[in-house]
Design a protein around this motif. Structure first.
Motif, mmCIF file in Angstrom:
data_model
loop_
_atom_site.group_PDB
_atom_site.id
_atom_site.type_symbol
_atom_site.label_atom_id
_atom_site.label_comp_id
_atom_site.label_asym_id
_atom_site.label_seq_id
_atom_site.Cartn_x
_atom_site.Cartn_y
_atom_site.Cartn_z
ATOM 1 N N VAL A 173 0.848 -1.200 0.000
ATOM 2 C CA VAL A 173 0.000 0.000 0.000
ATOM 3 C C VAL A 173 0.884 1.252 0.000
ATOM 4 C CG1 VAL A 173 -1.624 1.348 1.405
ATOM 5 C CG2 VAL A 173 -2.050 -1.076 0.988
ATOM 6 N N ARG A 176 2.286 1.502 -3.478
ATOM 7 C CA ARG A 176 1.195 1.892 -4.381
ATOM 8 C C ARG A 176 0.937 3.389 -4.282
ATOM 9 N NH1 ARG A 176 -4.610 0.496 -2.141
ATOM 10 N NH2 ARG A 176 -4.055 2.403 -1.021
ATOM 11 N N ASP A 177 0.828 3.876 -3.055
ATOM 12 C CA ASP A 177 0.480 5.288 -2.865
ATOM 13 C C ASP A 177 1.610 6.201 -3.341
ATOM 14 O OD1 ASP A 177 -1.832 4.342 -1.851
ATOM 15 O OD2 ASP A 177 -1.420 4.875 0.232
ATOM 16 N N ILE A 188 -4.485 3.301 -10.855
ATOM 17 C CA ILE A 188 -4.249 2.088 -10.074
ATOM 18 C C ILE A 188 -4.300 0.837 -10.955
ATOM 19 C CG2 ILE A 188 -6.652 1.807 -9.351
ATOM 20 C CD1 ILE A 188 -5.587 0.867 -6.603
ATOM 21 N N ALA A 210 -5.326 -4.740 -2.060
ATOM 22 C CA ALA A 210 -4.923 -3.348 -2.294
ATOM 23 C C ALA A 210 -5.463 -2.783 -3.609
ATOM 24 C CB ALA A 210 -3.403 -3.241 -2.275
#
Lengths: 516, 516
Positions: A173, A176-177, A188, A210
C-alpha cells in the motif's frame, strides 16, 4: 433446609468474579500443568489429526451454557474432545509446512502480554509497549546484520506485525500510494507487482486486497536449474514488457527461503534491476530470515540494502509462538503516510502527538495491537544469542542428517540442494521389468526414463500413507511439475531420534506401497 | 582448576532446552504469580503511565544478551522498568477509550491457544480450531439473537478476526469485488463508501487500503439533536448526489455504539435505504454489541437482518483479552470469493478441499491464524450466559451511578443520553462576574451564554489535570465542536467505590482549576 443455603447466590458473588485472584492463581497453575502434561504426552497422539469433518459439533451442546462450569470439566473436554482434533504442530514428529516454534520464554512472554492486556495503538496508550518493540527490533535487526538504514538508529525502523500477509499488504500500500502520487490516483489499474512462481500466495492476496488487478500480478517462471530462484534477467524482461504495454511496475517481492523448496532469490541483482525502474522491493524471509542470526547464513542477505523492507516470522522459527512477524523498513514515513489516521478521540495532549515517539497504529492495518514485543524480548533474554544460534543449528544438523539418509537410499532423491533445515525429496519411480538389471536388482534413478505422472502419483500416495499413520507429519509441494515431499525440521521438541524414526516410517511406507 | 568445570557447557545443554518441561512448570507458576501480584497491586501505579518519551532506551543494553539470563532477572526488570511504562488498562480506575476486558477464563484460553500453538489456516491444519470457532460463533450469535441468516445453521457464518479494522477491510473488499464484477474492474475510482462523521476511523483506513479514493469516503454529518446517530434521510441524499455525479455507492458502515458517544445508528431504516441502492451494509458494534447478550439491549439490533455483516470486539467488553473480533456474515461466499488463495503447497488430499468444511484462511487477510476460539469458549463456559449478562449489567449500573453523580452537580452536564456503560460529560463554563447571582452564588448551566472555545479549553485542562494525577484515566472526544470527557466503565476489577473515587477526583480537579 438451611435458609442461608436456600438463598441462591447472586451470579456476581465473589467466587465468580471474572478476575478473582485466588482463582486466577489456582486455575493458572492448573493450565500450566495441563499444557506441560500435553507436551509430555504429545507423542501419544497421531501428529495429523484423524477426526472426520463435523466431529466436534455432536460432542458439544447447541447453545452456550446458562450457568458456569468448573475449569476441571472444561479441561477434561479439552483433553477428550479438542486434543484429538488437533494437528500437533508442537509434536517432535511434526515436519510439515514450516515450524510453528514454541518455547517456554515465548509462552511466558505471551502470558505477560495477555496479563497486561494493553491496547498499544499509540505511544501513550502504553509507552513500554512501543519502546520495548523499538528496542527488540533494533536488537534483532543487529543480530541479523541488517544494514543500519533499516534500524531506528539509521532513520529506518522495525515493527511487529501479525503475519507476512499483513507486512506485505502494508508495504505494498505504501509503494502503491507513492507511485499513485506521481502518476495520478486513477492509474491504479496500471500498477504491476512482481514475484516468482515460488513467491508466497500472500503477495497475490495482498495485491488483490490493495486493488491491484489480478492480471497485473506477475509470477515469473523459475527453473530447477537455478534451484527455483528468481532470475534478475527474467525480472528485467517482465518489467520491460509491462512498461512497453503502458503499465507501471511498482513492487517486487523477493524471497529468502521460498515455501516450496526454501529457494533464495539473489537480492543484490534483483534490487539493482528493481531500483533502476523505481520499484519498491520487499524481502520476504518469513522462515529462513531467522537462520540469518547465524553468521554462516548471512550471505543470503547480501544486497538487502537495496531493498525497501524486510520481514521474517519469528513465530515460524524463532520460538515466539504465533503471531510475531518482524518487519523492518528503510523509510517508515512512506508507510505512515499511507496508514495514518488521527481521529480526535485518539488525540492525546501528550507526547504522542510529537515527532519524538513512534505510534505503531500508523505502521499497520489495525488500530489495536497487542504487546507482542514482550515475547520476543523474553526469548532473546532467556536464551541469549549464543543459544538461539545453537538451537537453529541443531535443526539444520537434523535436516542434514535426514538429507544424508535420503541420499543413501537409491529409491529416493533429494530434489533441490538444502539451504536451511528443510529437505525436499521424493521417491524415484519404480523400475519397469525391462529396467531390472541382469542380476535381478532393480535399477533406480535418473538414468531411467519414466512417466512423471506416475512418479507424482507414487509420491502422493506415499505421503498420504505416511500421514495417515499418524507417526509423523510431512507436507508436499509441486515444483516444475514434480510432486515433492518436504521435511521441515524446527519443532522445538524434535531430537535426532525423531528424525531417524521419521525416515524409517518413510521407508516402511514405500516398502508397503511398492510391495517390497 | 577442576577440569570438569573448565569445559564450557554446550549452550544446548538440557537445562537450556527451550521447552524443558520442568522449567516450563516452574517458570509458568512464576509468571502466574507475577501477573496475579500485578493485579493485586495494580492500584499502586498511576493509571496513565507518567514516563517520558525514550525512557526505556537508557535502561536496557544496546544489544541482545549473548548469554541466557534467568527469569528472575527478567521479571525484576519487568517490574522495575516495564510496569512504570504501562498505562494500566486493567486498573479498576481505568475509564478511558473503551475497556480491554480481561478475565481468568480469557487468560486461560489464551494460554491454551499459545500452548497448542497451531497455525489453523485450514480445516486440516487443526480441525478442532476451525470447528470450535464454528461452534462458539453459533453460540454467541444465538445469545445476541442474531437472525439465523448470519449463522452457519442459516447458510451464513461467523469468524474470529483480530480487530474491527480487519473485519471492515475484509467485508469492504468483498463488497468492492461484487460491485466491480458488475461495473468493470477499472471503475474502482467510482466506488463510494458511507459512514457518519462518528464512524470509526477504521472505515477510512480500510477504504484507503482497499484502493477506494479518499475523496469517495463520505462522513455524513450528524447532530446533537439525534444524539449523533446517522440519519437515513441524510444517507439517501448523499447516495443520490453521488449517483447523480456518476459515482457508484458500494458500502455503508453503520455503528451500534460509536466511539465518541456510543451513538446508535438506526439499523432498519438505514438498511432499507442502503439495500434499495444495492450497498453492502456492515454493522460495527465493536463495543456495544457485547451488551446485546442482555435482552434489554437487543432492541438496538432491530433491523440487522437487512445488513450483510455484523461485528463486535469480544476483547473490548466480553472478557476475552485482545484480540478477538467476532464477525458474522450473511453470505460468506462473497467473502471467500475475494479472499481465497489455494497454492499447491496448501492443498491437502483431505477433506479440506471439500465443501464439507470451513477453511478460515479464505475469510481473512492473513493466512496464519491463532486458535482464538479457545478463549471465547472458555469465557462462555466458565461464566455462563447468566453471569456474563450480570457482569455487563454491573458495568452499566456503575455508569448509571456516575451519570447520577454528574447530573447532581450543577457545574457539570451529561452531554448525550447514556446508552450503555459510558457517560459523556463536561464541566460547564464558569460564570462571568455578571453572571454571579445577587447572593454571590455562581449560576451555572445552559441558560448562560458563553464562549464554546473557553468551555472546551476548560474541559481540556480539566482532563489533562485529572490524568496527570494518575488516580484515574479518562479520555475525550469532540462532537459538534464540543470537547467532552468520556467515562467508560468496563475494566474487570472496577467496583462502585472506584466510581465514587473517580467522581471525587473529577470534582477536586475542577475545584483546583477554578480556584474554588
Amino acid at each position: 433446609m438451611n435458609t442461608a443455603e436456600s438463598v441462591p447466590k447472586t451470579p456476581s458473588s465473589c467466587s465468580l468474579s471474572p478476575l478473582n485472584l485466588e482463582e486466577f492463581r489456582r486455575q493458572g497453575y492448573m493450565a500450566i500443568d495441563f499444557i506441560a502434561d500435553y507436551y509430555q504426552n504429545i507423542e501419544k497422539h497421531p501428529v495429523l489429526s484423524q477426526v472426520e469433518p463435523g466431529y466436534l459439533k455432536n460432542l458439544f451442546p447447541k447453545s452456550a451454557p446458562y450457568c458456569p462450569e468448573p475449569l476441571e470439566t472444561i479441561l477434561h473436554d479439552v483433553q477428550e474432545h479438542i486434543v484429538p482434533g488437533i494437528t500437533h504442530w508442537q509434536s517432535p514428529s511434526y515436519f510439515g509446512y514450516f515450524p510453528s516454534s514454541a518455547s517456554t520464554a515465548g509462552f511466558l512472554g505471551e502470558m505477560l502480554c495477555t496479563g497486561f492486556n494493553v491496547v498499544g495503538f499509540d505511544w501513550m496508550s502504553s509507552p513500554a509497549a512501543t519502546e520495548l518493540e523499538n528496542i527488540v527490533m533494533e536488537w534483532l535487526g543487529e543480530m541479523l546484520t541488517l544494514p543500519k538504514c533499516f534500524l531506528f538508529a539509521g532513520n529506518g525502523g522495525g515493527v511487529i506485525q501479525g503475519t507476512t500477509c499483513e507486512a506485505i499488504l502494508c508495504t505494498l500500500v505504501a509503494a502503491r500510494d507513492r507511485m499513485l502520487t506521481q502518476i495520478g490516483k486513477d492509474s491504479i489499474g496500471k500498477l504491476v507487482v512482481y514475484g516468482s512462481n515460488q513467491t508466497h500466495s500472500a503477495l497475490q492476496k495482498a495485491a488483490h486486497v490493495a486493488g491491484i488487478h489480478k492480471t497485473n500480478c506477475r509470477e515469473i517462471e523459475t527453473t530447477k536449474s537455478t534451484s527455483f530462484a528468481l532470475s534478475p534477467e527474467s525480472l528485467r524482461l517482465a518489467i520491460c514488457l509491462d512498461i512497453e504495454s503502458g503499465l507501471v511496475p511498482v513492487f517486487l517481492c523477493a524471497t529468502i527461503g521460498t515455501t516450496a523448496t526454501t529457494a533464495v532469490d539473489p537480492l543484490r541483482p534483483l534490487c539493482d534491476v528493481a531500483n533502476s525502474y523505481g520499484l519498491w522491493v520487499h524481502v520476504d524471509a518469513a522462515y529462513a530470515g531467522n537462520a540469518c542470526i547465524c553468521p554462516e547464513f548471512q550471505h543470503f542477505l547480501e544486497g538487502v540494502e537495496g531493498a525497501h523492507s524486510f520481514s521474517l516470522n519469528a513465530h515460524k522459527w524463532f520460538f515466539t509462538t504465533l503471531d510475531c512477524c518482524c518487519l523492518w523498513l528503510r523509510d517508515p514515513k512512506a508507510l505512515t503516510k499511507s496508514l495514518s489516521t488521527n481521529p480526535e478521540y485518539l488525540m492525546s495532549t501528550h507526547a504522542t502527538n510529537s515527532e519524538q515517539v513512534v505510534n505503531y497504529k500508523d505502521w499497520q492495518i489495525a488500530l489495536s495491537r497487542r504487546f507482542r514485543s514482550m515475547k520476543l524480548w523474553l526469548v532473546l533474554r532467556s536464551y541469549g544469542v549464543a543459544n538461539l544460534r545453537s538451537f537453529l543449528r541443531s535443526h539444520v544438523k537434523m535436516a542434514q542428517l535426514f538429507e544424508h539418509l535420503v541420499a543413501n537410499d537409491k529409491r529416493f532423491e533429494v530434489v533441490v540442494p538444502r539451504n536451511f533445515a528443510m529437505v525436499c525429496f521424493r521417491a524415484l519411480p519404480l523400475p519397469t521389468s525391462k529396467e531390472v538389471s541382469e542380476n535381478g536388482m532393480a535399477v533406480y534413478g535418473h538414468k531411467i526414463s519414466y512417466d512423471q505422472e506416475c512418479s507424482n502419483q507414487l509420491n502422493q500416495e506415499l505421503l498420504k500413507s505416511i500421514n495417515a499413520s499418524g507417526h509423523v507429519y510431512l507436507t508436499h509441494a509441486v515444483v516444475a511439475g514434480l510432486y515433492i515431499i518436504r521435511f521441515a525440521v524446527g519443532a522445538t521438541l524434535t531430537e535426532d531420534r525423531h528424525v531417524f524414526t521419521a525416515w524409517k516410517v518413510v521407508q516402511e511406507h514405500l516398502d508397503a506401497i511398492t510391495g517390497m
